[in-house]
Scaffold this motif. Structure first.
Motif, mmCIF file in Angstrom:
data_model
loop_
_atom_site.group_PDB
_atom_site.id
_atom_site.type_symbol
_atom_site.label_atom_id
_atom_site.label_comp_id
_atom_site.label_asym_id
_atom_site.label_seq_id
_atom_site.Cartn_x
_atom_site.Cartn_y
_atom_site.Cartn_z
ATOM 1 N N LYS A 34 36.289 64.196 124.731
ATOM 2 C CA LYS A 34 35.505 63.809 123.564
ATOM 3 C C LYS A 34 36.427 63.263 122.463
ATOM 4 N N GLU A 35 37.510 63.964 122.229
ATOM 5 C CA GLU A 35 38.462 63.548 121.196
ATOM 6 C C GLU A 35 39.128 62.226 121.584
ATOM 7 N N THR A 36 39.472 62.084 122.853
ATOM 8 C CA THR A 36 40.100 60.851 123.329
ATOM 9 C C THR A 36 39.157 59.668 123.168
ATOM 10 N N ARG A 37 37.873 59.872 123.545
ATOM 11 C CA ARG A 37 36.896 58.788 123.409
ATOM 12 C C ARG A 37 36.726 58.398 121.939
ATOM 13 N N LYS A 38 36.754 59.375 121.056
ATOM 14 C CA LYS A 38 36.620 59.106 119.624
ATOM 15 C C LYS A 38 37.811 58.267 119.131
ATOM 16 N N LYS A 39 39.011 58.646 119.580
ATOM 17 C CA LYS A 39 40.199 57.893 119.191
ATOM 18 C C LYS A 39 40.149 56.464 119.729
ATOM 19 N N LYS A 41 37.469 54.734 120.437
ATOM 20 C CA LYS A 41 36.459 54.003 119.675
ATOM 21 C C LYS A 41 37.009 53.571 118.318
ATOM 22 N N ASN A 42 37.698 54.495 117.633
ATOM 23 C CA ASN A 42 38.283 54.169 116.327
ATOM 24 C C ASN A 42 39.340 53.068 116.449
ATOM 25 N N ASN A 45 37.717 49.753 117.072
ATOM 26 C CA ASN A 45 37.185 49.200 115.821
ATOM 27 C C ASN A 45 38.294 48.626 114.946
#
Length: 115
Positions: A34-39, A41-42, A45
């Motif tokens: 979850k944390e990796t996917r968030k990073k 995505k950020n 962007n």
């Protein structure tokens, strides 16, 4: 044009390479998915924003170059047109003058022949 295409290609390659490196680094990092996917995505962007900014910069440079080239072309075309017109006027006057001289000479010769 090929220089612009090369620059755009190099820029795209660098951005794609950077993105791939960041993604691979994050995927192999020891964190939760979850944390990796968030990073990811950020970072995606951020890269998107950087690409938009670079596109804007390159676009402005191209517009400026086009404007400069267009302006130079117009000035050169105007200068050539004036040079041609001036040459035409100069030689036109000379031709008219020479033609008048020839006409006078022919009339004089004709008058001499009539005598």
């Amino acid at each position: 044009m090929s220089r612009k295409n090369n620059t755009a290609g190099i820029l795209a390659g660098l951005l794609a390479g950077a993105a791939a490196g960041v993604i691979l680094g994050m995927l192999y990092a020891p964190e939760e998915g979850k944390e990796t996917r968030k990073k990811i995505k950020n970072k995606a962007n951020d890269l998107k924003d950087q690409a938009k900014n670079k596109y804007g910069e390159v676009s402005e440079k191209v517009k400026d170059q086009y404007s400069n080239i267009s302006s130079t072309f117009k000035e050169t075309a105007s200068s050539v047109a004036h040079t041609v017109k001036d040459g035409y006027d100069k030689y036109k006057d000379q031709i008219v003058s020479k033609t008048a001289d020839v006409v006078k000479n022919v009339e004089s010769e004709l008058n001499d022949l009539k005598k």
